[in-house]
Design an enzyme around this catalytic site. Structure first.
Site, PDB file in Angstrom:
ATOM      1  N   ASN A  50       0.819  -1.213   0.000  1.00  0.00           N
ATOM      2  CA  ASN A  50       0.000   0.000   0.000  1.00  0.00           C
ATOM      3  C   ASN A  50       0.855   1.267   0.000  1.00  0.00           C
ATOM      4  OD1 ASN A  50      -2.588  -1.245   0.049  1.00  0.00           O
ATOM      5  ND2 ASN A  50      -2.327  -1.679   2.241  1.00  0.00           N
TER       6      ASN A  50
ATOM      7  N   ASP B 271       7.944  -0.468 -11.518  1.00  0.00           N
ATOM      8  CA  ASP B 271       8.695  -1.436 -10.718  1.00  0.00           C
ATOM      9  C   ASP B 271      10.178  -1.353 -11.036  1.00  0.00           C
ATOM     10  OD1 ASP B 271       6.368  -2.277  -9.562  1.00  0.00           O
ATOM     11  OD2 ASP B 271       6.145  -4.062 -10.816  1.00  0.00           O
ATOM     12  N   ASP B 272      10.983  -1.594 -10.034  1.00  0.00           N
ATOM     13  CA  ASP B 272      12.428  -1.456 -10.205  1.00  0.00           C
ATOM     14  C   ASP B 272      13.044  -2.584 -11.022  1.00  0.00           C
ATOM     15  OD1 ASP B 272      11.941  -3.333  -8.218  1.00  0.00           O
ATOM     16  OD2 ASP B 272      13.869  -2.967  -7.247  1.00  0.00           O
ATOM     17  N   ASP B 273      12.255  -3.591 -11.388  1.00  0.00           N
ATOM     18  CA  ASP B 273      12.798  -4.678 -12.200  1.00  0.00           C
ATOM     19  C   ASP B 273      12.358  -4.589 -13.660  1.00  0.00           C
ATOM     20  OD1 ASP B 273      10.153  -5.268 -11.877  1.00  0.00           O
ATOM     21  OD2 ASP B 273      10.452  -7.185 -10.869  1.00  0.00           O
TER      22      ASP B 273
ATOM     23  N   GLU C 277      -2.245  -4.614  -5.102  1.00  0.00           N
ATOM     24  CA  GLU C 277      -2.422  -3.168  -4.942  1.00  0.00           C
ATOM     25  C   GLU C 277      -2.773  -2.486  -6.269  1.00  0.00           C
ATOM     26  OE1 GLU C 277       1.706  -3.416  -6.430  1.00  0.00           O
ATOM     27  OE2 GLU C 277       0.386  -4.645  -5.200  1.00  0.00           O
ATOM     28  N   ASP C 278      -2.203  -2.981  -7.373  1.00  0.00           N
ATOM     29  CA  ASP C 278      -2.507  -2.397  -8.675  1.00  0.00           C
ATOM     30  C   ASP C 278      -3.926  -2.749  -9.119  1.00  0.00           C
ATOM     31  OD1 ASP C 278      -1.790  -5.036  -8.806  1.00  0.00           O
ATOM     32  OD2 ASP C 278      -0.593  -4.850 -10.631  1.00  0.00           O
TER      33      ASP C 278
END
Length: 760
Positions: A576, A594-596, A683-684
């Site tokens: 969240n 996202d960091d990936d 969450e998305d």
């Protein structure tokens, strides 16, 4: 006797050794199709063309974006060897503390979904207003109350000469209305220095092609001007007039003198009136030095704290590389002295992705009635002559590939000679006095033929010495092939790859910036470092916010970023946190990424452009179709099979930071957030339901990336490594959210619905 000069005692063998060359040419000239097409040389060349052509095509397919950029203007903005100059606005408390307009968070109007970012005046905005332009440069301001008038050089794409354009702004430079062309002569015009004298407005543009310095007076400001007088019969460039210490001083550079170092010369004249007559300074030329020292003027001079400052151009690396500031310490009729001082402006850090990343060569800074200082500066993404430079390098690379192909052909025996002697003129005439003049005129031809003969013999020698079946021979061939591949890709990159800039996309003539937000923890530091280094170079990224959920955060010095990075520490490890209200975020647009996930800056910029068209939607790169009874979560392949989508994953999506975050943390969404914490997932999915629940119209928009890589698969730190479990949990979330906020299944939008083809 009577034979070619290259034929001596070994003439017979030489002739036999080169018969293949003559035969090859005769074959082509006489169209002996069967013999030519079956010759080893022809087949080898065709095979080489096919192989390297395939490599070039594959390289272009993998490297170049599959989407064409929207045409900025049908009448202008064509690639120009002089560059692609545009104009930006800067504000500050003083001339040495100017910051770009985006740092002030200036909004176009109250309903705007984005803050304004530089550049604010471009060739597209001028062309769309009906005044075709390839670029805009050399900006000068004229202030009348709360109205700003901007005079600038505009490159006409038809006449290919500079004219003087004018625009006005009533909101301190955030937006500009193009009024038209203020001055158009039969010769090139630029550097429109505008000033007021005794209630009259004058313009002194650069008109060195005319061979004189001219002064124009406004008849009906700002569009009607008349020639007032010729100030000097000299081809001066980038000249200005300043009233200082009781005299008027004229600074300019004369490029006509023989031996003058171009862009490194400066002269001064003085007078009791800006209308003249003018007398030369005793020390002229004040400078005739290296062009990197800023001798050529680079904008309007100004007086600050009682001191006079001059702007100069550093043209060392390329024309107009940067602006340099000089404090004038001594200015008299007999002496001149200045010292360089820091300009106080940060160098662009994003390279060609920045609008002024390659060069900026002009600054006009003035103080407004409010006491605030405003500056206008031009900038370019590419150095001078970039298109010509790229063409030359690309052509040279292709020529080198052709040479390597011939070399390999020689080594393999497919090419018997390098240059057919039939291509070289032969003077087979008897020697006599009457032919001595003819023989002298053909001396070069004889030398050329002799050189070709020796070159062909050298190829035979190399082929005889090289043992291709040996390890060394195979290594040489492999090395030559690899070099050829590199050169071929280099040639394609330079000629067909453009300037290399991943530029932002304007919307209604305006640019903006967004905040990049990612959520991570200590096990994914490797991903984060690569992520920050890459995305911080994207043109429209203003700031990167790292939501740190768990573990010891990295030091900011560990991250290679050219934009500010802020690490937001969270007390609880919760998904969240991704959508938590953050008052420190200054942009309305936020890219949740996202960091990936690694994708090109061009993909990101296209998504940002689409979001600005629809700021009320979730605009992203990963579509999903939620349907079925019961609802079931599936991948993108399912959505494409069923030709539609109704959800966008916010792991790579643009949202309105205020709207999205406030909805997510509303009381209405509390039950949904508890589900997210329970499953540590979804969450998305929740945000998509909240958007759909708040609107009966379309709430999501898809943009297809050219390519995207999941780097977590290399680091082994993926959050959802078990796809089946991940999808099952999300299906459970769908059932719960649909009971709370309504069903998404009754919504569906088709792919390939955009005219630009970005959602194919």
């Amino acid at each position: 006797m009577g034979s070619s000069p290259v034929v001596g005692s070994g003439g017979s063998s030489s002739s036999n050794g080169n018969s293949c060359c003559d035969l090859s040419l005769k074959c082509w000239c006489r169209w002996r199709w069967g013999r030519c097409f079956l010759s080893p040389t022809f087949l080898f060349l065709v095979a080489s063309i096919v192989v390297f052509g395939f490599i070039a095509t594959l390289y272009a397919w993998l490297t170049f974006p599959p989407y064409e950029r929207p045409v900025l203007s049908s009448s202008g903005c064509r690639e120009d060897p002089e560059g692609s100059w545009s104009i930006g606005v800067f504000y500050g408390d003083g001339p040495f503390s100017l910051k770009p307009i985006e740092s002030k968070n200036v909004w176009r109007d109250e309903s705007a979904a984005w803050p304004v970012a530089n550049p604010v005046v471009t060739c597209a905005s001028a062309s769309d207003a009906g005044f075709p332009s390839n670029f805009v440069a050399d900006p000068f301001l004229y202030v009348q109350g709360d109205t700003l008038y901007l005079f600038y050089e505009t490159k006409n794409p038809i006449t290919l000469q500079g004219d003087i354009g004018v625009a006005k702004s009533t909101d301190k430079g955030a937006t500009w209305q193009h009024l038209g062309v203020a001055l158009d002569e039969d010769w090139h015009l630029s550097y429109p220095y505008v000033f007021n004298y005794l209630g009259q407005i004058y313009m002194m543009p650069e008109s060195s092609q005319k061979g004189e310095l001219r002064l124009y007076r406004a008849l009906n400001f700002p569009l009607q001007w008349t020639l007032h007088k010729v100030i000097l019969k000299k081809p001066l460039v980038d000249s200005f007039i300043i009233n200082y210490n009781g005299n008027y001083w004229l600074f300019g550079s004369d490029h006509s003198g023989f031996g003058t170092k171009k862009n490194g010369e400066l002269e001064i004249w003085y007078s009791t009136s800006p209308l003249g007559p003018w007398k030369p300074h005793k020390q002229n030329p004040i400078y005739n030095t290296d062009k990197s020292l800023g001798a050529r003027n680079g904008g309007r001079p100004f007086i600050y704290n009682g001191n006079l400052y001059r702007m100069g151009q550093d043209c060392g690396e390329t024309y107009g590389r940067r602006v340099r500031a000089f404090k004038v310490e001594v200015l008299t009729k007999d002496e001149y002295k200045e010292v360089e001082v820091p300009l106080g402006m940060e160098e662009p850090q994003k390279g060609r992705n920045a609008w002024n990343g390659a060069r900026y060569h002009h600054l006009d800074a003035q103080q407004l009635s409010s006491g605030e200082w405003i500056g206008v500066m031009d900038g370019d993404r590419v150095p001078s002559g970039d298109s010509v430079h790229r063409f030359i390098l690309g052509s040279a690379s292709f020529a080198a590939v052709a040479a390597l192909v011939v070399l390999v052909g020689v080594l393999l025996g497919a090419v018997k000679c390098i240059i057919p002697l039939s291509w070289c003129p032969d003077s087979s005439v008897k020697r006599s006095d009457s032919f001595s003049a003819w023989e002298h005129s053909h001396l070069f031809s004889s030398k050329l033929r002799r050189f070709c003969t020796r070159l062909n013999r050298a190829s035979s020698f190399v082929r005889g010495r090289m043992k291709l079946n040996s390890c060394a021979g195979k290594s040489v061939l492999t090395l030559i092939f690899v070099i050829g591949v590199v050169l071929m890709c280099t040639g394609v990159k330079y000629i067909y790859g453009g300037s290399g800039a991943e530029e932002p996309y304007p919307w209604k003539g305006h640019y903006s910036q967004f905040t990049l937000l990612t959520m991570t923890y200590e096990a994914r530091l490797w991903n984060l470092k690569m992520y920050v280094k890459h995305y911080s170079r994207c043109s429209s990224v203003k700031e990167i916010v790292v939501v740190w959920n768990k573990g010891q955060p990295p030091e900011l010095s560990d991250l290679d970023s050219v934009v500010p990075v802020r690490i937001r520490m969270e007390k609880q490890n919760s998904l969240n946190n991704r959508f938590k209200v953050d008052p420190l975020i200054k942009t309305k647009a936020v890219l949740e990424l996202d960091d990936d996930i690694m994708m090109t800056c061009d993909d990101v910029e296209r998504g940002f452009r689409v979001w600005r068209e629809h700021p009320d939607r979730i605009v992203g790169f990963y579509p999903r179709l939620i349907d079925g009874n019961p609802l079931k979560y599936r991948d993108e392949k399912y959505a494409r099979t069923h030709k539609g989508y109704n959800m966008i994953l916010t792991g790579a999506a643009f949202v309105d930071s205020k709207v999205a975050f406030e909805r997510y943390w509303s009381e209405e969404a509390k039950a949904g957030r508890e589900v997210v914490d329970k499953y540590f997932n979804c969450e998305d999915v929740l945000l998509n339901f909240l958007y759909a629940n708040a609107s009966s119209s379309r709430t999501v928009e898809y943009v297809k990336p050219a390519w995207a890589i999941d780097t977590s698969k290399f680091s082994g730190a993926a959050i959802s490594r078990n796809t089946q479990v991940h999808y099952r949990i999300r299906s459970d979330c769908l059932l719960k959210f649909s009971k709370m906020y309504g069903n998404l299944a009754n919504r569906k939008w088709e792919f390939d619905g955009r005219q630009d083809g970005w959602d194919v």
